[in-house]
Design a protein around this motif. Structure first.
Motif, mmCIF file in Angstrom:
data_model
loop_
_atom_site.group_PDB
_atom_site.id
_atom_site.type_symbol
_atom_site.label_atom_id
_atom_site.label_comp_id
_atom_site.label_asym_id
_atom_site.label_seq_id
_atom_site.Cartn_x
_atom_site.Cartn_y
_atom_site.Cartn_z
ATOM 1 N N SER A 159 31.659 74.911 -7.928
ATOM 2 C CA SER A 159 30.913 76.084 -7.467
ATOM 3 C C SER A 159 29.814 76.447 -8.450
ATOM 4 N N GLU A 160 28.695 76.916 -7.907
ATOM 5 C CA GLU A 160 27.574 77.408 -8.686
ATOM 6 C C GLU A 160 27.524 78.923 -8.548
ATOM 7 N N CYS B 40 28.417 77.823 -3.216
ATOM 8 C CA CYS B 40 27.468 78.709 -3.895
ATOM 9 C C CYS B 40 27.779 80.166 -3.550
ATOM 10 N N VAL C 90 21.243 81.123 -3.969
ATOM 11 C CA VAL C 90 21.673 80.121 -4.946
ATOM 12 C C VAL C 90 21.721 78.739 -4.306
ATOM 13 N N ALA C 91 22.221 78.668 -3.078
ATOM 14 C CA ALA C 91 22.278 77.391 -2.361
ATOM 15 C C ALA C 91 20.877 76.842 -2.112
ATOM 16 N N VAL D 185 25.724 71.568 0.122
ATOM 17 C CA VAL D 185 26.046 72.933 -0.290
ATOM 18 C C VAL D 185 26.685 73.721 0.845
ATOM 19 N N THR E 92 28.405 78.149 1.238
ATOM 20 C CA THR E 92 28.432 79.441 0.544
ATOM 21 C C THR E 92 29.768 80.148 0.763
ATOM 22 N N GLY F 222 22.864 85.438 -9.423
ATOM 23 C CA GLY F 222 23.420 84.542 -8.414
ATOM 24 C C GLY F 222 23.871 85.391 -7.237
#
Length: 370
Positions: free
Chosen positions: A109-110, A146, A151-152, A166, A168, A280
């Protein structure tokens, strides 16, 4: 019941660490067997962890040296799904999962705007992780989770990551019963015995958070009795104090340090301000909205636009514009406090723990939401 693993560097006082601790608890509450593994160990958020969540500390000297130990752990303890958080931890987890034969179960995950965050830490190991991560994100079998659509999209626009790489999922910021739970008592004297308007901000004392812009805006406010409190720790403490002195607002400004319950402080304040240059999905903005307190935010990449519905819920102003920020704060301080209060609380409700856990389970197990 599913057996789930969350992989972190540690449980220190960052937003990602706090959210992963909350997510672990929410997943356990949903009836799953949850383990939270720290590549190093410890941290202030450990005390927040649900007692049903098992804790494992690899005690590695640093994240980059944890690959062999993590690979052994993954090989010896099979999980239905594994979730890593933060870019450098993602790279370590991908390497360990590949060595242990568990890559099909791994999700990463980001938590922040990748194209901005990669410039924050100059350490060579961290820089290498940011260079390597986008390539790995194209090769791993599961999409990167994300914390916001921004962010994605940032990953897609600024790296070789593709749209199919990606997905979310919202952060589990709030307790499910937050509407019924009265905020705690504030700890700051200016909020306990309030005799004049008080503005609150919360975050690391780092350039990302834009507190220099907030102090500049604060100095422009027409009401010279207004006070500003910024809760948080960081390397810019001395610089921010000096700025406040230079602008003649030091007597009305305070940096009291880290706060464990920001909702209690924000609920007693007259306005909350998010002055960030990038994010983010800012958890503290959601916590502030949940109290009903008036909010002002920069329209920074990424998160505030989505959370505040392009300014319909609360004012959005340009990044690094103290004049616009001062104008928006003044408007909130001079408007009825309860104006749009319910809209703010309703916007925050999207980020309740049970809803987030459901979304993550769907992503981790590739099932329909329960």
């Amino acid at each position: 019941m599913k057996k789930l693993l969350i992989i972190l560097h540690d449980l220190n006082a960052g937003g990602a660490e706090k959210m992963m601790a909350r997510l672990a608890g929410a997943l356990a509450e949903a009836g799953n067997d949850v383990t939270l593994l720290m590549l190093t160990g410890g941290g202030i958020n450990a005390e927040r962890l649900d007692p049903r969540v098992k804790q494992v500390e690899l005690r590695s000297a640093r994240s980059s040296t944890a690959v062999p130990a993590l690979a052994r752990f993954l090989r010896n303890n099979r999980f239905d799904a594994q979730l890593a958080a933060l870019t450098h931890v993602n790279v370590v987890a991908i390497a360990a999962a590949a060595l242990s034969g568990t890559l099909a179960r791994l999700h990463v995950s980001e938590r922040n705007a990748f194209s901005y965050d990669k410039h924050v830490n100059p350490a060579m190991r961290v820089r290498a992780a940011y260079l390597l991560a986008p390539l790995l994100y194209r090769l791993i079998p599961n999409p990167v989770i994300c914390v916001s659509h921004g962010v994605a999209q940032d990953l897609i626009n600024t790296t070789i990551t593709r749209r199919q790489d990606v997905t979310t999922a919202d952060n589990p910021v709030l307790d499910n019963d937050f509407r019924e739970k009265a905020p705690g008592c504030p700890s700051h004297t200016w909020l306990q015995e309030k005799t004049m308007p008080v503005i609150i901000a919360v975050g690391r004392l780092a350039r990302q958070k834009g507190f220099d812009t907030l102090i500049a805006a604060f100095a422009r406010l027409p009401n010279l009795s207004t006070r500003l409190i910024i809760f948080g720790e960081g390397t810019l403490r001395a610089q921010l104090l000096e700025q406040a002195r230079a602008l003649g607002v030091a007597e009305r400004f305070d940096l009291p340090g880290y706060i464990s319950d920001p909702r209690a402080e924000v609920a007693a304040a007259d306005c909350f301000v998010l002055s960030s240059r990038f994010e983010g999905s800012p958890n503290v903005l959601i916590e502030a909205l949940s109290t009903g307190t008036p909010v002002v935010s920069t329209c920074c990449p990424y998160g505030p636009q989505e959370i505040l519905e392009d300014g319909a819920i609360a004012p959005l102003v340009a990044v690094d514009d103290p004049a616009a920020l001062a104008q928006a704060i003044t408007l909130e301080l001079t408007s009825p406090r309860d104006l749009n209060r319910q809209a703010r609380i309703d916007a925050a409700a999207r980020f309740m723990s049970a809803r987030a856990a459901n979304t993550y389970l769907a992503a981790l197990l590739r099932s329909q939401p329960l």
